[in-house]
Design a protein around this motif. Structure first.
Motif, PDB file in Angstrom:
ATOM      1  N   HIS A  57       0.133  -2.205   4.802  1.00 14.74           N
ATOM      2  CA  HIS A  57      -1.236  -2.549   4.432  1.00 14.74           C
ATOM      3  C   HIS A  57      -2.002  -1.325   3.921  1.00 14.74           C
ATOM      4  O   HIS A  57      -2.764  -1.409   2.962  1.00 14.74           O
ATOM      5  CB  HIS A  57      -1.974  -3.156   5.634  1.00 14.74           C
ATOM      6  CG  HIS A  57      -1.465  -4.506   6.028  1.00 14.74           C
ATOM      7  ND1 HIS A  57      -0.229  -4.692   6.583  1.00 14.74           N
ATOM      8  CD2 HIS A  57      -2.034  -5.737   5.949  1.00 14.74           C
ATOM      9  CE1 HIS A  57      -0.050  -5.980   6.826  1.00 14.74           C
ATOM     10  NE2 HIS A  57      -1.122  -6.634   6.455  1.00 14.74           N
ATOM     11  N   ARG A  58      -1.806  -0.212   4.572  1.00 17.81           N
ATOM     12  CA  ARG A  58      -2.473   1.014   4.134  1.00 17.81           C
ATOM     13  C   ARG A  58      -2.048   1.395   2.715  1.00 17.81           C
ATOM     14  O   ARG A  58      -2.876   1.723   1.862  1.00 17.81           O
ATOM     15  CB  ARG A  58      -2.139   2.153   5.091  1.00 17.81           C
ATOM     16  CG  ARG A  58      -2.820   3.470   4.742  1.00 17.81           C
ATOM     17  CD  ARG A  58      -2.078   4.651   5.306  1.00 17.81           C
ATOM     18  NE  ARG A  58      -0.774   4.801   4.678  1.00 17.81           N
ATOM     19  CZ  ARG A  58       0.080   5.786   4.937  1.00 17.81           C
ATOM     20  NH1 ARG A  58      -0.220   6.686   5.834  1.00 17.81           N
ATOM     21  NH2 ARG A  58       1.248   5.849   4.327  1.00 17.81           N
ATOM     22  N   ASP A  59      -0.738   1.342   2.466  1.00 16.95           N
ATOM     23  CA  ASP A  59      -0.230   1.761   1.161  1.00 16.95           C
ATOM     24  C   ASP A  59      -0.651   0.804   0.053  1.00 16.95           C
ATOM     25  O   ASP A  59      -0.933   1.230  -1.072  1.00 16.95           O
ATOM     26  CB  ASP A  59       1.288   1.888   1.213  1.00 16.95           C
ATOM     27  CG  ASP A  59       1.731   3.010   2.142  1.00 16.95           C
ATOM     28  OD1 ASP A  59       1.112   4.088   2.082  1.00 16.95           O
ATOM     29  OD2 ASP A  59       2.662   2.808   2.934  1.00 16.95           O
ATOM     30  N   ILE A  60      -0.690  -0.498   0.348  1.00 12.83           N
ATOM     31  CA  ILE A  60      -1.153  -1.455  -0.659  1.00 12.83           C
ATOM     32  C   ILE A  60      -2.618  -1.200  -0.982  1.00 12.83           C
ATOM     33  O   ILE A  60      -3.026  -1.198  -2.151  1.00 12.83           O
ATOM     34  CB  ILE A  60      -0.951  -2.898  -0.165  1.00 12.83           C
ATOM     35  CG1 ILE A  60       0.539  -3.233  -0.082  1.00 12.83           C
ATOM     36  CG2 ILE A  60      -1.661  -3.885  -1.075  1.00 12.83           C
ATOM     37  CD1 ILE A  60       0.830  -4.613   0.472  1.00 12.83           C
ATOM     38  N   GLY A  61      -3.429  -0.978   0.059  1.00  8.78           N
ATOM     39  CA  GLY A  61      -4.843  -0.717  -0.174  1.00  8.78           C
ATOM     40  C   GLY A  61      -5.078   0.510  -1.018  1.00  8.78           C
ATOM     41  O   GLY A  61      -5.900   0.496  -1.948  1.00  8.78           O
TER      42      GLY A  61
END
Length: 558
Positions: free
Chosen positions: A407-411
């Protein structure tokens, strides 16, 4: 409420604190009443709790980032809002949001600070339990309740997760300690506990329910004394006045008296139904001690009723209030026993007192047998705790949350790839919107009042009408049964527990995906694999740039 030195189980020669002694003094006196082996056992349990918290500190639940986004918007002058210009209370923990907002204003790293504050609150719980156990049966301090708390993996996990859960648990126990101190005053009842109970009402929705037994207990105690003072009235003014001020602020700011999360999770179960409260409570008893925990708690409450009925009634009532809250919000997502954590220390306190009383009556003769029995129990409890910690690890690890989570990397990829005016719609409305900074439509309705109050079909039509530039749906491999199921995933899932599906898992997501206008307006752009739970599929509105600008790396793109 005062202790009676003639009662059975009292250790002669102890020094008792004055009725209005500071909390630290009460804990210090209780510590001196412990034997040397008991002091060693206390430190072992406390060290185990600390180690467990360090172990779980790498995980961050997705909902944490909803509160962080509210807090940062508040302190940056955009108001108490998820998206600039909107007024929706999508976080049900206003005191926690204000605290994190103050941290952001002081330029503190907001997420690590949230973890540290929650962790310190949980680390203070064993000391508060020690002081309270002195006032319960058998009228001497014990470390059994400390062990029951320290060996509970969910206490450690939610204490350092970034949510308000750990702070709520510590605040509840502190409020009970201060209430016991206020009731022990000679003459008039004090008001020092009232701000703590008000804090509980501001930090979580069920906290307002906790104030009911508090006001009832001090009111009855005041009536019994036939010595009417301003303590009870002052406490009621502080607590009820603060709650009234909160509700007035809610009505003025959001036009509603309850958080929007109530409509998304409880009042509209078609959006997010994951089991029922009765099953949740039953599974909790099966996994955490079977009938021994409630029986021990009932015994502790009963044995302390004769001389300490105010404290016993208050502890029992807070547990019952939380049980009622769990039954009320049966449709909420209650993974990892999160909703039991706030009252876990109180339940363990009562159970520890009951177990200690039973030990004093049936313990075998001879130091050697007692030592062997204690060592066997300690090793058994530690082994059980380690096993449950491993199960919790295996359940939450693949979920993608944490400092290296998907989720962090997608954001961050979305932030680097698209302009700030881009609009996004998805169900995981925590870390992805927080990291991307994009205006976000929450498909679960937590931060979207229209979706929260309408059916999935109506919500899907609303999303298509608003035409977000990007839509992320949870599709692909997923469990056959809905994750969470009342108690959350607490054991590793097997390969045959999964099935490959193309239809999204959420009710509104399914309605959106199957809507006739969806395929005509959106094209499938890319897929991110979210371990074995489900894939995140990005759909781009036709007419919006299909590909990200050149040079934007996307390591998770399949």
């Amino acid at each position: 409420m005062g202790s009676n030195p003639t009662l059975s189980g009292f250790v002669p020669g102890t020094v008792r604190p004055a009725p209005n002694a500071p909390v630290t003094r009460v804990m210090a006196v209780a510590w001196r009443d412990l034997s040397r082996p008991e002091q060693i056992a206390f430190w072992v349990a406390w060290a185990w709790l600390l180690g467990s918290m360090i172990h779980f500190s790498r995980f961050t639940y997705d909902d944490v980032f909803i509160s962080l986004r509210y807090a940062e918007n508040l302190m940056e002058g955009r108001g108490y809002t998820f998206n600039p210009g909107e007024r929706v209370e999508g976080a049900s923990n206003p005191l926690w949001v204000w605290l994190l907002g103050a941290c952001a204003w002081m330029r503190l790293p907001i997420l690590p600070t949230a973890k540290v504050v929650g962790g310190l609150a949980v680390l203070g719980v064993p000391w508060l339990q020690l002081g309270l156990s002195r006032a319960l049966a058998p009228w001497r301090p014990n470390v059994v309740s400390v062990w029951l708390t320290a060996l509970a993996a969910p206490m450690a996990f939610w204490g350092v997760n970034g949510l308000e859960t750990g702070a709520e648990a510590g605040l509840l126990l502190l409020a009970i300690v201060l209430t016991h101190r206020d009731l022990g005053r000679t003459g008039r009842i004090g008001v020092s506990a009232a701000p703590a109970w008000l804090g509980l009402a501001l930090i979580r929705p069920e906290g307002a329910g906790f104030t009911v037994p508090y006001l009832a207990v001090i009111g009855i105690a005041e009536f019994r004394r036939w010595r009417h003072g301003w303590g009870t009235l002052g406490s009621a003014i502080i607590v009820l006045g603060g709650i009234a001020a909160l509700q007035a602020w809610r009505w003025r700011t959001f036009g509603a008296l309850v958080p929007n999360t109530y409509w998304a999770k409880v009042a509209n179960p078609a959006l997010f139904a994951t089991g029922n409260g009765r099953g949740y409570l039953w599974r909790f008893l099966l996994e955490w001690g079977g009938p021994l925990l409630p029986l021990g708690a009932a015994m502790g409450a009963g044995l302390s009723w004769r001389r300490g009925r105010d404290l016993s009634a208050l502890c029992s009532a807070t547990v019952l209030c939380q049980v009622g809250f769990i039954l009320l919000v049966s449709c909420d997502w209650m993974a990892g026993w999160r909703f039991m954590v706030p009252v876990w220390p109180v339940l363990a306190l009562l159970a520890g007192s009951g177990c200690t009383a039973l030990w004093d009556r049936v313990r075998p003769e001879g130091r050697g047998w007692r030592t062997v029995l204690v060592m066997v129990l300690a090793v058994g409890l530690a082994g059980t705790s380690a096993r449950r910690m491993s199960r919790l690890d295996s359940a939450i690890g693949p979920n993608g949350y944490g400092p290296t989570g998907l989720h962090r990397d997608i954001g961050r990829w979305l932030k680097a790839s698209f302009g700030s005016g881009t609009t996004l719609a998805l169900s995981d409305a925590g870390e992805i919107p927080y990291e991307s900074g994009l205006v976000t439509m929450d498909l679960l309705g937590l931060t979207d009042s229209y979706i929260a109050r309408h059916s999935p079909a109506e919500g899907a039509a609303s999303v298509l009408l608003r035409a977000p530039d990007l839509i992320i749906l949870a599709q692909g491999t997923r469990p056959k049964l809905v994750l969470g199921g009342g108690g959350g995933v607490t054991a590793p899932l097997r390969p045959d527990d999964f099935t490959d599906v193309d239809v999204p898992r959420g009710a509104l997501e399914r309605a959106l995906y199957l809507a006739p206008g969806f395929s005509a307006r959106y094209r499938r752009s890319r897929v991110w694999t979210n371990s074995m739970f489900y894939d995140l599929v990005l759909y781009t509105r036709k007419g919006f740039p299909r590909q990200a600008p050149a040079g934007r790396a996307d390591p998770y793109h399949n």
